[in-house]
Design an enzyme around this catalytic site. Sequence first.
Site, short mmCIF file in Angstrom:
data_model
loop_
_atom_site.label_atom_id
_atom_site.label_comp_id
_atom_site.label_asym_id
_atom_site.label_seq_id
_atom_site.Cartn_x
_atom_site.Cartn_y
_atom_site.Cartn_z
N ASP A 114 0.86 -1.18 0.00
CA ASP A 114 0.00 0.00 0.00
C ASP A 114 0.90 1.25 0.00
O ASP A 114 1.78 1.36 -0.85
CB ASP A 114 -0.95 -0.05 1.21
N TYR A 152 -2.02 11.48 2.44
CA TYR A 152 -2.85 11.71 1.26
C TYR A 152 -2.91 13.19 0.91
O TYR A 152 -2.92 13.55 -0.27
CB TYR A 152 -4.27 11.18 1.51
N HIS A 208 -6.54 -6.75 -1.72
CA HIS A 208 -5.51 -5.74 -1.45
C HIS A 208 -4.61 -6.15 -0.29
O HIS A 208 -3.45 -5.75 -0.24
CB HIS A 208 -6.21 -4.41 -1.12
#
Length: 283
Positions: A100, A207, A263
């Site tokens: 990730d 982010y 994921h």
Amino acid sequence: MHHTFIDTNGIRLHVVQDGPADGPLVILLHGFPEFWYGWYRQISELAKAGYWVWAPDQRGYNLSDKPQNLASYSIDTLAADIIGLIDAARRQKAVVVGHDWGAAVAWWTAVVYPERLERLVVLNVPHPVVMKRFASRNLEQMLRSWYIGFFQLPKLPERLLARNNYRLLVKTLLGSSRPGTFTRADLEQYKTAWSQPGALMAMINWYRALWRSPESRQKSIRVKVPTLLIWGAQDHFLMQEMATFSIDLCDNGRLLLLQKATHWVQHEEANRVLEGIKGEVTI
């Protein structure tokens, strides 16, 4: 496992270590919303195989330092953290493994500091340049990445994620993984990490920095170190097509596609990921 704190790149990171100090160095980089614990299925097994394993809480997570300004979470800064860890281990090179966001950091570390990596193993995240291209131009990936835009809002994301004992984060983990991947005990570990002072804001700041503190311009974005990209085909967040484009940017890259994995591939296919880290994987 030994818990310690390492000074690197102007901050202090909490690092879990295991294995012989004279073994090959392996650095395991977690992603969002995990912390070092995301690698617990691999740490001890790698140590038994003779590797010196370092699994840090990356900056902003769990027990590591949590700078407040967004520039502190630029991809260049995050990559420099990893070089600082290699320096702290008094090594010239390491095998760097990431999942990730940890995979994004691992990719960029390989681009900027190829001479410091022995091998690169990345899980379910494409090369950062491929990710940026798809997230800005491909409608399907834009829809899958809707949360990136949501995380740009001030304060609201932190409040929503913390509500009802982190219900939304727990729901995301359980809803995007195979049944039984995360146990109740696992989730309690994550809640403890998320509840550390300032952790949620710092985690989301990764982010926010993605667009406000973009990566530095490089002469080449190609990855020159031997690379293994492990990809769970049932990923809810990221399109499988990005894996092939990422391998195309590698001088020596291989793709291991795991059809039944999501994921959260290092949890669901722990042994296959372990083989990949050890360089024993067959494709």
